[in-house]
Design an enzyme around this catalytic site. Structure first.
Site, PDB file in Angstrom:
ATOM      1  N   GLY A   1      38.880  47.317 -88.033  1.00  0.00           N
ATOM      2  CA  GLY A   1      38.168  48.554 -87.737  1.00  0.00           C
ATOM      3  C   GLY A   1      37.657  48.543 -86.314  1.00  0.00           C
ATOM      4  O   GLY A   1      37.504  47.480 -85.704  1.00  0.00           O
ATOM      5  N   ASP A   2      37.402  49.721 -85.799  1.00  0.00           N
ATOM      6  CA  ASP A   2      36.930  49.848 -84.423  1.00  0.00           C
ATOM      7  C   ASP A   2      35.913  50.960 -84.383  1.00  0.00           C
ATOM      8  O   ASP A   2      36.227  52.119 -84.677  1.00  0.00           O
ATOM      9  CB  ASP A   2      38.104  50.166 -83.495  1.00  0.00           C
ATOM     10  CG  ASP A   2      37.736  50.024 -82.040  1.00  0.00           C
ATOM     11  OD1 ASP A   2      36.596  49.607 -81.768  1.00  0.00           O
ATOM     12  OD2 ASP A   2      38.578  50.333 -81.179  1.00  0.00           O
ATOM     13  N   GLY A   3      34.672  50.620 -84.046  1.00  0.00           N
ATOM     14  CA  GLY A   3      33.616  51.616 -84.027  1.00  0.00           C
ATOM     15  C   GLY A   3      32.922  51.680 -82.694  1.00  0.00           C
ATOM     16  O   GLY A   3      33.396  51.155 -81.688  1.00  0.00           O
ATOM     17  N   GLY A   4      31.752  52.351 -82.693  1.00  0.00           N
ATOM     18  CA  GLY A   4      31.010  52.528 -81.460  1.00  0.00           C
ATOM     19  C   GLY A   4      30.331  51.273 -80.979  1.00  0.00           C
ATOM     20  O   GLY A   4      29.934  51.178 -79.820  1.00  0.00           O
ATOM     21  N   PHE A   5      30.200  50.255 -81.855  1.00  0.00           N
ATOM     22  CA  PHE A   5      29.449  49.057 -81.484  1.00  0.00           C
ATOM     23  C   PHE A   5      30.345  47.849 -81.255  1.00  0.00           C
ATOM     24  O   PHE A   5      29.922  46.864 -80.671  1.00  0.00           O
ATOM     25  CB  PHE A   5      28.417  48.716 -82.558  1.00  0.00           C
ATOM     26  CG  PHE A   5      27.543  49.878 -82.925  1.00  0.00           C
ATOM     27  CD1 PHE A   5      27.031  50.709 -81.954  1.00  0.00           C
ATOM     28  CD2 PHE A   5      27.251  50.139 -84.245  1.00  0.00           C
ATOM     29  CE1 PHE A   5      26.233  51.791 -82.277  1.00  0.00           C
ATOM     30  CE2 PHE A   5      26.452  51.220 -84.589  1.00  0.00           C
ATOM     31  CZ  PHE A   5      25.939  52.043 -83.592  1.00  0.00           C
TER      32      PHE A   5
ATOM     33  N   THR B   1      34.583  45.908 -82.257  1.00  0.00           N
ATOM     34  CA  THR B   1      35.827  45.861 -83.027  1.00  0.00           C
ATOM     35  C   THR B   1      35.755  44.703 -84.016  1.00  0.00           C
ATOM     36  O   THR B   1      35.271  43.621 -83.689  1.00  0.00           O
ATOM     37  CB  THR B   1      37.027  45.661 -82.078  1.00  0.00           C
ATOM     38  OG1 THR B   1      37.026  46.705 -81.101  1.00  0.00           O
ATOM     39  CG2 THR B   1      38.334  45.688 -82.846  1.00  0.00           C
ATOM     40  N   VAL B   2      36.242  44.937 -85.232  1.00  0.00           N
ATOM     41  CA  VAL B   2      36.224  43.918 -86.280  1.00  0.00           C
ATOM     42  C   VAL B   2      37.645  43.395 -86.491  1.00  0.00           C
ATOM     43  O   VAL B   2      38.587  44.178 -86.636  1.00  0.00           O
ATOM     44  CB  VAL B   2      35.674  44.478 -87.604  1.00  0.00           C
ATOM     45  CG1 VAL B   2      35.642  43.389 -88.672  1.00  0.00           C
ATOM     46  CG2 VAL B   2      34.267  45.053 -87.396  1.00  0.00           C
TER      47      VAL B   2
ATOM     48  N   ASP C   1      22.331  54.019 -90.829  1.00  0.00           N
ATOM     49  CA  ASP C   1      23.715  54.431 -90.597  1.00  0.00           C
ATOM     50  C   ASP C   1      24.496  54.382 -91.911  1.00  0.00           C
ATOM     51  O   ASP C   1      25.601  53.823 -91.980  1.00  0.00           O
ATOM     52  CB  ASP C   1      24.366  53.526 -89.556  1.00  0.00           C
ATOM     53  CG  ASP C   1      25.618  54.165 -88.941  1.00  0.00           C
ATOM     54  OD1 ASP C   1      25.788  55.393 -89.072  1.00  0.00           O
ATOM     55  OD2 ASP C   1      26.427  53.441 -88.335  1.00  0.00           O
TER      56      ASP C   1
END
Length: 498
Positions: free
Chosen positions: A163-167, A169-170, A280
């Protein structure tokens, strides 16, 4: 003797002529006539020329009749010399400054935040972790070497991204001991990322709940990068199963969705009982294992809220479509902000629709607005995912109507009109069991954490009849178009008011 062709001028016996390098005495008689045209040839030696033209002196003979250069004028540096020296010093200096600037930019973007994290984290070690960072633990969790995690993720191979978010990448990884892990690689271009790293470590090390993701460890604050290591949850997110890549008609029956709702509510009620606001809550942060058991994740925005205060004043942060409108408007974060976000999650479980969809009409871009309108119009059936058997199974119909009513209460604009998370959990368990309100077992604790609440906001009991939904018709819609409005997302130092 005559040296002219024109007018004759009578001169004195001696004529003194001044030349650049010496004085010439010309002797003539009283009868010598000179004109204006006199040609004199003077040959200078190399020594004399050098004396005059290079040093500004005069050519003379000393007492021993030897040549000497007298009256030498001391000159400063020429313009060319000064320009050369200036360029010689200035250009290298500018290059050095430029290289230093590029180095600092590179270190800030890719390198460790060592010194920053050291100074910013000093208060955390003294207050929350008196033992500080040992050689093998940080805030009580194991420390991993950057090289270890780099190898575990195959040098952070993009094909291993989960996953890739605003904080950050996993990435999927596998440790030498065989454990499968999820490695979150935080972006490190500002202070917010450092604070989120510390915040998430501190929170997850003090919590223990079966429906919260487990933190296996992290890198040192002196590491090249800030990395968090979690247990690997293999079955994706709730969002993926509802309206993402794993979504298939009938693959997520109502009983499973009800289980997801109860377990998520249990985790959030536990957080609130521990004085923590998640901030969140969304289906992308609710993970599922192979048995569809819930693991709530991502605590980068979470906040500690002492139980003796009413709210925390801070700039709104969260995800569009899930953001509490009162928090958005008043900058006051409370546990009821999580309740609002969970109301959106309940509607997603009912409808299989995303929280935000730009393809819907303007007033329905946010799922919360769409849901409130459908419930007020007694048109819940238009909101429900057709694959859930709403029209064919009376029991499922009754449960969905009850959950819709509960979600409606969670989505109230005013926080005081929303139930607490404990009350939401209590009602979901009642709906799942199919028991009447009077028969449901009173859960006096949230998985081991004692809580004392009253169910003052209990929603209507489960029933397939439309009249119970019609009771909600006169309540105004609750959600602003937060996806189309802009809000400040920078992190601020909160003011905690009692």
């Amino acid at each position: 003797m005559t040296f002219c062709r024109t007018k004759v001028v009578k001169l004195s016996d001696t004529i003194i002529l001044f030349l650049p390098s010496f004085t010439l005495l010309l002797y003539v008689s009283n009868t010598t006539q000179l004109c204006s045209d006199i040609i004199i040839r003077v040959d200078l030696t190399d020594e004399c020329a050098d004396c005059n033209y290079r040093h500004g002196g005069q050519c003379k003979l000393d007492s021993t009749e030897k040549f000497c250069c007298a009256n030498v004028i001391k000159k400063g540096l020429s313009l060319k010399a000064k320009l050369g020296i200036g360029l010689g010093i200035g250009i290298p200096s500018m290059l050095a400054i430029g290289l230093l600037f590029l180095f600092l930019q590179y270190k800030r973007k890719y390198g460790t935040s060592g010194g920053q994290l050291e100074s910013r984290d000093s208060y955390s070690d003294s207050s929350s972790n008196p033992h500080g960072e040992s050689s093998s633990e940080y805030f009580g969790v194991p420390l991993f070497l950057y090289e270890q995690l780099k190898e575990a993720t195959n040098n952070f191979d993009h094909t291993k991204e989960l996953g890739d978010g605003g904080f950050g990448t996993v990435y999927y990884g596998k440790l030498p001991d065989g454990r499968e892990v999820a490695v979150k690689r935080l972006y490190e271009h500002n202070w917010k990322r450092v604070e989120q790293f510390i915040n998430e470590v501190k929170i997850l090390t003090r919590l223990r709940h079966k429906n919260l993701v487990s933190l296996y460890g992290c890198t040192s604050r002196h590491s090249r990068e800030l990395l968090l290591v979690y247990e690997y949850i293999s079955n994706g997110t709730v969002a993926c199963h509802l309206h993402g890549g794993l979504a298939k008609p009938g693959s997520l029956p109502w009983s499973t969705r009800m289980k997801i709702a109860v377990e998520t509510a249990s985790a959030l009620a536990y957080l609130h009982a521990s004085d923590i606001i998640h901030r969140d809550v969304k289906t992308n942060n609710i993970l599922l294992d192979n048995n569809f058991c819930v693991k709530v994740a991502d605590f980068g925005l979470s906040r500690d809220v002492p139980n003796d205060v009413t709210h925390v004043s801070t700039a709104p942060q969260g995800s569009p479509g899930y953001l509490d409108p009162e928090y958005y408007n008043c900058y006051q974060l409370t546990s009821k902000s999580d309740v609002y976000s969970f109301g959106v999650v309940l509607i997603e479980l009912i409808s299989s629709k995303p929280a935000v969809d730009m393809n819907r009409s303007r007033d329905e871009i946010n799922l919360s607005n769409l849901a409130v309108r459908k419930i007020q119009e007694s048109a819940v059936s238009e909101l429900v995912d057709p694959s859930l058997g709403f029209d064919s199974d009376c029991r499922v119909m009754g449960m969905i109507v009850s959950v819709a009513g509960l979600a409606f209460q969670c989505l109230q604009r005013e926080k005081d009109l929303r139930p607490s998370m404990y009350e939401v959990l209590h009602e979901l368990r009642r709906i799942e069991s199919g028991k009447d309100e009077g028969k449901v077992r009173d859960e006096g604790d949230v998985d081991g954490v004692a809580v004392s609440h009253s169910c003052a906001h209990s929603p209507p009991p489960a029933s397939p009849e439309w009249e119970e939904v019609g009771l909600l018709k006169n309540i105004k819609p609750t959600s602003p178009n937060t996806v189309t409005d802009k809000w400040e997302s920078k992190c601020t130092t909160p003011n905690i008011s009692g």
